[in-house]
Design a protein around this motif. Structure first.
Motif, mmCIF file in Angstrom:
data_model
loop_
_atom_site.group_PDB
_atom_site.id
_atom_site.type_symbol
_atom_site.label_atom_id
_atom_site.label_comp_id
_atom_site.label_asym_id
_atom_site.label_seq_id
_atom_site.Cartn_x
_atom_site.Cartn_y
_atom_site.Cartn_z
ATOM 1 N N GLU A 101 0.822 -1.216 0.000
ATOM 2 C CA GLU A 101 0.000 0.000 0.000
ATOM 3 C C GLU A 101 0.851 1.259 0.000
ATOM 4 O OE1 GLU A 101 -3.165 -0.245 -0.663
ATOM 5 O OE2 GLU A 101 -3.085 -2.430 -0.468
ATOM 6 N N ASP A 102 1.898 1.286 0.842
ATOM 7 C CA ASP A 102 2.789 2.453 0.880
ATOM 8 C C ASP A 102 3.527 2.627 -0.447
ATOM 9 O OD1 ASP A 102 2.107 3.155 3.465
ATOM 10 O OD2 ASP A 102 3.752 2.018 4.373
ATOM 11 N N LEU A 103 3.947 1.513 -1.016
ATOM 12 C CA LEU A 103 4.654 1.572 -2.293
ATOM 13 C C LEU A 103 3.746 2.120 -3.392
ATOM 14 C CD1 LEU A 103 7.044 0.927 -4.174
ATOM 15 C CD2 LEU A 103 6.048 -1.341 -4.458
ATOM 16 N N LEU A 104 2.533 1.609 -3.487
ATOM 17 C CA LEU A 104 1.612 2.077 -4.522
ATOM 18 C C LEU A 104 1.266 3.552 -4.340
ATOM 19 C CD1 LEU A 104 -0.751 -1.013 -4.827
ATOM 20 C CD2 LEU A 104 1.068 -0.310 -6.408
ATOM 21 N N THR A 105 1.117 3.980 -3.093
ATOM 22 C CA THR A 105 0.854 5.392 -2.813
ATOM 23 C C THR A 105 2.033 6.248 -3.257
ATOM 24 O OG1 THR A 105 -0.544 4.816 -0.933
ATOM 25 C CG2 THR A 105 0.326 7.057 -0.980
ATOM 26 N N SER A 106 3.247 5.768 -2.989
ATOM 27 C CA SER A 106 4.431 6.551 -3.366
ATOM 28 C C SER A 106 4.616 6.626 -4.884
ATOM 29 C CB SER A 106 5.691 5.975 -2.719
ATOM 30 O OG SER A 106 6.049 4.745 -3.316
ATOM 31 N N LEU A 107 4.108 5.637 -5.618
ATOM 32 C CA LEU A 107 4.222 5.668 -7.080
ATOM 33 C C LEU A 107 3.250 6.657 -7.708
ATOM 34 C CD1 LEU A 107 4.656 1.889 -7.975
ATOM 35 C CD2 LEU A 107 6.399 3.667 -7.947
ATOM 36 N N GLY A 108 2.184 7.000 -6.984
ATOM 37 C CA GLY A 108 1.219 7.971 -7.483
ATOM 38 C C GLY A 108 0.625 7.559 -8.816
ATOM 39 N N GLU A 109 0.696 8.443 -9.812
ATOM 40 C CA GLU A 109 0.122 8.163 -11.131
ATOM 41 C C GLU A 109 0.931 7.127 -11.908
ATOM 42 O OE1 GLU A 109 -0.794 11.627 -13.406
ATOM 43 O OE2 GLU A 109 -1.766 12.610 -11.724
ATOM 44 N N LYS A 110 2.143 6.858 -11.471
ATOM 45 C CA LYS A 110 2.968 5.854 -12.139
ATOM 46 C C LYS A 110 2.615 4.435 -11.717
ATOM 47 C CE LYS A 110 7.036 8.755 -12.776
ATOM 48 N NZ LYS A 110 8.474 8.861 -12.518
ATOM 49 N N ALA A 111 1.735 4.304 -10.725
ATOM 50 C CA ALA A 111 1.346 2.976 -10.227
ATOM 51 C C ALA A 111 0.558 2.221 -11.300
ATOM 52 C CB ALA A 111 0.509 3.108 -8.959
ATOM 53 N N PRO A 112 0.817 0.933 -11.435
ATOM 54 C CA PRO A 112 0.060 0.143 -12.416
ATOM 55 C C PRO A 112 -1.346 -0.132 -11.914
ATOM 56 C CG PRO A 112 1.481 -1.286 -11.139
ATOM 57 C CD PRO A 112 1.794 0.132 -10.719
ATOM 58 N N GLN A 113 -2.173 -0.680 -12.775
ATOM 59 C CA GLN A 113 -3.475 -1.160 -12.315
ATOM 60 C C GLN A 113 -3.204 -2.312 -11.368
ATOM 61 O OE1 GLN A 113 -6.759 -1.603 -14.781
ATOM 62 N NE2 GLN A 113 -6.359 0.246 -15.922
ATOM 63 N N THR A 114 -4.003 -2.407 -10.316
ATOM 64 C CA THR A 114 -3.739 -3.428 -9.304
ATOM 65 C C THR A 114 -4.968 -4.281 -9.042
ATOM 66 O OG1 THR A 114 -4.376 -1.956 -7.495
ATOM 67 C CG2 THR A 114 -2.050 -1.979 -8.116
ATOM 68 N N MET A 115 -4.694 -5.451 -8.481
ATOM 69 C CA MET A 115 -5.751 -6.334 -8.016
ATOM 70 C C MET A 115 -5.324 -6.856 -6.659
ATOM 71 S SD MET A 115 -7.369 -9.612 -9.836
ATOM 72 C CE MET A 115 -8.930 -10.227 -9.291
ATOM 73 N N ARG A 116 -6.039 -6.456 -5.630
ATOM 74 C CA ARG A 116 -5.786 -6.886 -4.253
ATOM 75 C C ARG A 116 -6.734 -8.043 -3.977
ATOM 76 N NH1 ARG A 116 -7.608 -4.746 1.140
ATOM 77 N NH2 ARG A 116 -5.839 -5.085 2.540
ATOM 78 N N LEU A 117 -6.190 -9.248 -3.873
ATOM 79 C CA LEU A 117 -7.016 -10.441 -3.853
ATOM 80 C C LEU A 117 -7.907 -10.568 -2.621
ATOM 81 C CD1 LEU A 117 -4.534 -13.010 -5.392
ATOM 82 C CD2 LEU A 117 -6.366 -11.744 -6.500
ATOM 83 N N VAL A 118 -7.504 -10.023 -1.476
ATOM 84 C CA VAL A 118 -8.379 -10.130 -0.310
ATOM 85 C C VAL A 118 -9.660 -9.324 -0.483
ATOM 86 C CG1 VAL A 118 -6.544 -10.679 1.337
ATOM 87 C CG2 VAL A 118 -7.217 -8.314 1.010
ATOM 88 N N ASP A 119 -9.682 -8.404 -1.446
ATOM 89 C CA ASP A 119 -10.893 -7.652 -1.724
ATOM 90 C C ASP A 119 -11.899 -8.461 -2.546
ATOM 91 O OD1 ASP A 119 -9.815 -5.499 -0.397
ATOM 92 O OD2 ASP A 119 -9.135 -4.493 -2.226
ATOM 93 N N CYS A 120 -11.450 -9.595 -3.067
ATOM 94 C CA CYS A 120 -12.304 -10.417 -3.934
ATOM 95 C C CYS A 120 -13.107 -11.461 -3.174
ATOM 96 C CB CYS A 120 -11.456 -11.118 -4.994
ATOM 97 S SG CYS A 120 -10.575 -9.984 -6.076
ATOM 98 N N VAL A 121 -12.817 -11.641 -1.905
ATOM 99 C CA VAL A 121 -13.503 -12.661 -1.099
ATOM 100 C C VAL A 121 -13.845 -12.094 0.267
ATOM 101 C CG1 VAL A 121 -12.409 -14.624 -2.236
ATOM 102 C CG2 VAL A 121 -11.334 -13.610 -0.252
ATOM 103 N N PRO A 122 -14.925 -12.577 0.872
ATOM 104 C CA PRO A 122 -15.212 -12.163 2.243
ATOM 105 C C PRO A 122 -14.170 -12.808 3.178
ATOM 106 C CG PRO A 122 -16.908 -13.669 1.422
ATOM 107 C CD PRO A 122 -15.960 -13.417 0.306
ATOM 108 N N THR A 123 -13.594 -12.006 4.052
ATOM 109 C CA THR A 123 -12.582 -12.545 4.982
ATOM 110 C C THR A 123 -13.189 -12.734 6.360
ATOM 111 O OG1 THR A 123 -11.832 -10.306 5.447
ATOM 112 C CG2 THR A 123 -10.658 -11.525 3.742
ATOM 113 N N VAL A 124 -12.561 -13.611 7.125
ATOM 114 C CA VAL A 124 -13.048 -13.916 8.464
ATOM 115 C C VAL A 124 -12.243 -13.151 9.473
ATOM 116 C CG1 VAL A 124 -13.412 -15.760 10.147
ATOM 117 C CG2 VAL A 124 -13.676 -16.219 7.721
#
Length: 124
Positions: A101-124
């Protein structure tokens, strides 16, 4: 049932992201074969999944070397450059990739499109 729903959702999202990044304008810093989508996965399961889906259409990189501990991984400057130059970055998220998260924030507009897998499933 939950697993097949997850796989279906992940597949749909991956295909959508791959199609969207394929429509991105070309940059001058792209590698020789600019027709391939540059994707980076943090660990082997995501890498293997992308390899099976994208095949020859991807220039695929696995960030963590086999046997590396993902919970304590710290990216090198080369790792950061690899992510910055990617079209798509897939990572687990949560406690597995606290550095992302910190890395992607620091890249700003240079950050690639991302997929955070924990957002794809309900977590316990």
């Amino acid at each position: 049932m939950k697993i097949s729903k997850f796989v279906s959702r992940l597949l749909s999202t991956s295909v959508l992201l791959l199609l969207l990044t394929g429509c991105a304008p070309a940059e001058s810093s792209q590698p020789e074969d600019s027709s391939k989508i540059r994707a980076v996965a943090t660990i082997f399961p995501q890498y293997d999944f992308l390899r099976q889906i994208g095949g020859d259409h991807l220039e695929l990189t696995m960030l963590l070397k086999p046997g590396s501990e993902s919970h304590s991984f710290e990216p090198t400057p080369q790792d950061i450059k690899t992510i910055e130059n990617a079209d798509l970055f897939i990572y687990t998220g949560s406690e597995n990739d606290v550095w992302v998260e910190d890395l992607l924030t620091s890249l700003g507009e240079k950050a690639p499109q991302t997929m955070r897998l924990v957002d794809c499933v309900p977590t316990v």
